[in-house]
Design a protein around this motif. Structure first.
Motif, PDB file in Angstrom:
ATOM      1  N   LYS A   3      -8.898  -3.673  12.693  1.00  0.00           N
ATOM      2  CA  LYS A   3     -10.171  -3.942  12.026  1.00  0.00           C
ATOM      3  C   LYS A   3      -9.961  -4.190  10.531  1.00  0.00           C
ATOM      4  CE  LYS A   3     -14.814  -2.034  11.379  1.00  0.00           C
ATOM      5  NZ  LYS A   3     -15.734  -0.901  11.689  1.00  0.00           N
ATOM      6  N   THR A   4      -9.093  -3.403   9.917  1.00  0.00           N
ATOM      7  CA  THR A   4      -8.834  -3.521   8.487  1.00  0.00           C
ATOM      8  C   THR A   4      -8.249  -4.883   8.129  1.00  0.00           C
ATOM      9  OG1 THR A   4      -8.480  -1.139   8.199  1.00  0.00           O
ATOM     10  CG2 THR A   4      -7.499  -2.599   6.545  1.00  0.00           C
ATOM     11  N   PHE A   5      -7.270  -5.335   8.926  1.00  0.00           N
ATOM     12  CA  PHE A   5      -6.558  -6.574   8.601  1.00  0.00           C
ATOM     13  C   PHE A   5      -7.080  -7.794   9.359  1.00  0.00           C
ATOM     14  CE2 PHE A   5      -3.410  -3.218   7.608  1.00  0.00           C
ATOM     15  CZ  PHE A   5      -3.221  -3.519   6.264  1.00  0.00           C
ATOM     16  N   GLN A  63       0.824  -1.208   0.000  1.00  0.00           N
ATOM     17  CA  GLN A  63       0.000   0.000   0.000  1.00  0.00           C
ATOM     18  C   GLN A  63       0.855   1.255   0.000  1.00  0.00           C
ATOM     19  OE1 GLN A  63      -2.468  -0.723   3.447  1.00  0.00           O
ATOM     20  NE2 GLN A  63      -4.074  -1.699   2.235  1.00  0.00           N
ATOM     21  N   ALA A  83      -7.931   0.795  14.212  1.00  0.00           N
ATOM     22  CA  ALA A  83      -8.400   0.847  12.821  1.00  0.00           C
ATOM     23  C   ALA A  83      -7.669  -0.178  11.967  1.00  0.00           C
ATOM     24  CB  ALA A  83      -8.211   2.252  12.246  1.00  0.00           C
ATOM     25  N   LEU A  84      -6.371  -0.307  12.174  1.00  0.00           N
ATOM     26  CA  LEU A  84      -5.587  -1.281  11.422  1.00  0.00           C
ATOM     27  C   LEU A  84      -5.977  -2.707  11.816  1.00  0.00           C
ATOM     28  CD1 LEU A  84      -2.059   0.393  11.483  1.00  0.00           C
ATOM     29  CD2 LEU A  84      -3.553   0.131   9.501  1.00  0.00           C
TER      30      LEU A  84
END
Length: 215
Positions: free
Chosen positions: A38-40, A18, A35-36
Motif C-alpha cells: 500500500k505504501t509503495f 529510509q 502495508a508495504l
C-alpha cells in the motif's frame, strides 16, 4: 542504452534510504507485506524482490514466521568495504573529485526545498564551530555537504558521497583537535551555498576547491 530499473529495485532504493535516514532504525521490524504494498503502490512480488535485494546487500534479515528486520544501517556492500580499506590520501582525493562534480550539478538541479535544508545545516555548522563542539561540528559539516549531494540530481553521485562521508567524518575526527578550520572555512561555505542558490556551477566549483584546499 538507458537502463530502466524495475519496480522492485525502486522500492529497494527507497527502503534503503529510509533505513539510512533512520526511519527504520537498527533491529526494527518492517511493516507487513500488505502495508508495504500500500505504501509503495506495487504488488507483492515487487515487495518480496525488494526485500530479497536488501537482504543480499546486508540491510535486512528475514526471520521466517516472525518478520523482516533491519540488520545493518549501511549494509555490507563492497563499495563500503573499499572505502574502509582506502588510505586517507586516496579517500580525500575521491572526496575532491566527487564533491566538485556534485556542487556543479547541485547548482543546476537544486530546488527551493534543497536550499532551505542547506541553509539550516550551514547555520548549524557555524553554531557548532563557534561553540567549539568538534564532533558535532564535523557531523554538521558532513550533513551540509550531504544535502548538496542530495540536490545534485544524480542518484549515483549521491550514493557515492553517502558511502564515503562516514569515512571522511572518521578521518576528520582523527585529523582535527579543534574547530578552527571549520570557522576559517565558514565564509567559503556561505559562498558555495550562494553559488548553488544562484545556479552558478562555475563559482560553485571554485568555492568547493577553496574549501577542499583549506581542509
Amino acid at each position: 542504452m538507458i537502463k530502466r530499473i524495475s519496480l522492485a529495485e525502486e522500492v529497494a532504493e527507497r527502503l534503503k534510504e529510509q533505513i539510512r535516514s533512520g526511519v527504520y532504525p537498527l533491529d526494527t521490524k518492517l511493516p507487513t507485506e500488505p502495508a508495504l504494498m500500500k505504501t509503495f503502490g506495487v504488488g507483492r512480488s515487487s515487495i518480496r524482490e525488494a526485500i530479497r535485494i536488501l537482504s543480499n546487500l546486508g540491510y535486512l534479515r528475514v526471520q521466517q514466521g516472525v518478520g523482516t528486520f533491519v540488520a545493518e544501517k549501511e549494509g555490507n556492500e563492497t563499495l563500503g568495504q573499499a572505502f574502509e580499506r582506502a588510505s586517507l590520501a586516496d579517500l580525500l582525493e575521491v572526496r575532491q573529485l566527487l564533491e566538485i562534480r556534485i556542487a556543479e550539478k547541485a547548482a543546476l538541479n537544486r530546488t527551493d526545498k534543497d536550499l532551505h535544508k542547506m541553509s539550516l545545516l550551514l547555520d548549524d555548522r557555524k553554531a557548532k564551530a563557534e561553540s567549539g563542539e568538534l564532533i558535532a561540528c564535523i557531523e554538521a559539516d558532513i550533513l551540509f555537504h550531504q544535502a548538496i549531494a542530495d540536490a545534485c540530481g544524480n542518484p549515483m553521485l549521491t550514493e557515492l558521497y553517502s558511502a564515503s562521508s562516514k569515512h571522511v567524518s572518521l578521518a576528520f575526527k582523527q585529523i582535527y583537535q579543534h574547530t578552527q578550520v571549520f570557522l576559517d572555512t565558514q565564509e567559503a561555505h556561505v559562498k558555495l551555498f550562494t553559488a548553488i542558490k544562484q545556479r552558478d556551477a562555475l563559482r560553485a566549483h571554485e568555492f568547493l576547491n577553496e574549501i577542499i584546499e583549506a581542509v
